[in-house]
Design a protein around this motif. Structure first.
Motif, PDB file in Angstrom:
ATOM      1  N   LYS A   8       0.840  -1.209   0.000  1.00 13.34           N
ATOM      2  CA  LYS A   8       0.000   0.000   0.000  1.00 13.34           C
ATOM      3  C   LYS A   8       0.878   1.264   0.000  1.00 13.34           C
ATOM      4  O   LYS A   8       2.034   1.209   0.412  1.00 13.34           O
ATOM      5  CB  LYS A   8      -0.858  -0.050   1.277  1.00 13.34           C
ATOM      6  CG  LYS A   8      -2.042   0.870   1.287  1.00 13.34           C
ATOM      7  CD  LYS A   8      -2.885   0.524   2.497  1.00 13.34           C
ATOM      8  CE  LYS A   8      -4.111   1.397   2.652  1.00 13.34           C
ATOM      9  NZ  LYS A   8      -4.238   2.577   1.865  1.00 13.34           N
ATOM     10  N   SER A 162      -3.692  -2.022   5.385  1.00 13.30           N
ATOM     11  CA  SER A 162      -2.403  -2.334   4.779  1.00 13.30           C
ATOM     12  C   SER A 162      -2.258  -3.855   4.601  1.00 13.30           C
ATOM     13  O   SER A 162      -1.812  -4.343   3.554  1.00 13.30           O
ATOM     14  CB  SER A 162      -1.296  -1.798   5.695  1.00 13.30           C
ATOM     15  OG  SER A 162      -0.047  -1.914   5.105  1.00 13.30           O
ATOM     16  N   THR A 165      -4.378  -5.143   1.748  1.00 13.92           N
ATOM     17  CA  THR A 165      -3.709  -4.911   0.455  1.00 13.92           C
ATOM     18  C   THR A 165      -2.745  -6.058   0.173  1.00 13.92           C
ATOM     19  O   THR A 165      -2.691  -6.595  -0.938  1.00 13.92           O
ATOM     20  CB  THR A 165      -2.941  -3.563   0.487  1.00 13.92           C
ATOM     21  OG1 THR A 165      -3.862  -2.530   0.787  1.00 13.92           O
ATOM     22  CG2 THR A 165      -2.266  -3.282  -0.845  1.00 13.92           C
TER      23      THR A 165
END
Ligand code: ADP
Ligand code: MG
Length: 257
Positions: A8, A162, A165
């Motif tokens: 990310k 995060s 991702t």
């Protein structure tokens, strides 16, 4: 060995890419760093001033032709490096992916195809490291640009979005059959942070490469526009990156005594 860092936005890909590239180059391995972010800043993280790298320009798109198995370079990768690489600190050679020059210009297909072909041919060089700093979108995986990476490091901060991702990127990397995919936790402030990433990896059957602590020295270096390796060479983050390089089995040549 071709190593790509994804994750990310803001997780630390560029900071870590620059630090890995220069640390490994210092140990005697030829290193090519590719800034594959269409909003490039690897040069600054390596310690190259923007004026001198601008003069070298970006990888032009006319270097590839379409072949049945994908884009291929029309000249040797050595001549591409000679013409388009910028020689940076510690001998790291920097290539930069083509950029949009104007608004409303259209897609970056040819820029991605060029990076993909360069990455493919750089893999044929023995005893060298190619390190690719990817942008914060799944495009390098969804377009297949990073398919020639041998190792994909999915960098994450220890928080849910995060990590999510990373999970999505890992699925794409699996489809591309990238041989090694591993998760690196960055900006870790405490044991709970690290444990959260380890637990996430276990739950989703992902390999865990290690962790890098949060350090104010990284922010301070950024503010002073200094590469971390110059600003805080013995600090906790550089030390953790050393450990990571060992864990990833980067083929550092044995020192001659
Ligand atoms: N371990 C760390 N501790 C503290 N700050 C960090 C650390 N790693 C990166 N940063 C900071 O996070 C921000 C984003 O880093 P950057 O490398 O540009 O991320 P990305 O390339 O993933 O977008 C920068 O301000 C950088 O200084
Ligand atoms: Mg970046």
């Amino acid at each position: 060995m071709r190593l790509a860092l994804a994750g990310k936005g803001g997780v630390g890909k560029t900071t870590l890419s620059a630090t890995i590239a220069r640390l490994v180059a210092r140990q005697g391995l030829p290193v090519v760093a590719i800034d594959a972010d269409s909003n490039p800043n690897l040069a600054a993280a390596l310690g190259i001033d923007s004026g001198s790298v601008a003069a070298r320009g970006f990888l032009p798109s006319g270097l590839v032709s379409r072949k049945p198995h994908g884009p291929a370079l029309t000249e040797s990768v050595e001549s591409v490096l000679d013409a388009h690489a910028f020689d940076g600190p510690d001998g790291v050679r920097l290539l930069r992916m083509g950029q949009p020059e104007h608004a409303d210009e259209g897609c970056l297909c040819s820029a991605h195809a060029t990076v993909s072909a360069v990455l493919a041919d750089l893999g044929r060089r023995d005893g060298a490291l190619t390190l690719m700093d990817l942008e914060a979108s799944p495009e390098h995986l969804s377009r297949g640009t990073a398919r020639h990476a041998d190792v994909l490091v999915l960098v994450t901060e220890p928080y849910y979005r995060s990590l999510e991702t990373v999970r999505r990127l890992a699925i794409l990397a699996d489809e591309l059959q990238i041989p090694t995919v591993t998760v690196l936790a960055n900006k870790v402030r405490c044991e709970d942070d690290r444990d959260a990433v380890v637990e996430f990896c276990e739950r989703h059957d992902l390999a865990f490469a290690g962790w890098v602590p949060w350090s104010d020295a990284v922010i301070d270096a950024d503010v002073r526009r200094q590469p971390l390796l110059d600003a805080d060479p013995d600090g906790a983050v550089v030390t953790a990156v050393h450990t990571l390089v060992e864990h990833l089995d980067v083929p550092i040549p044995a020192r001659k005594s």
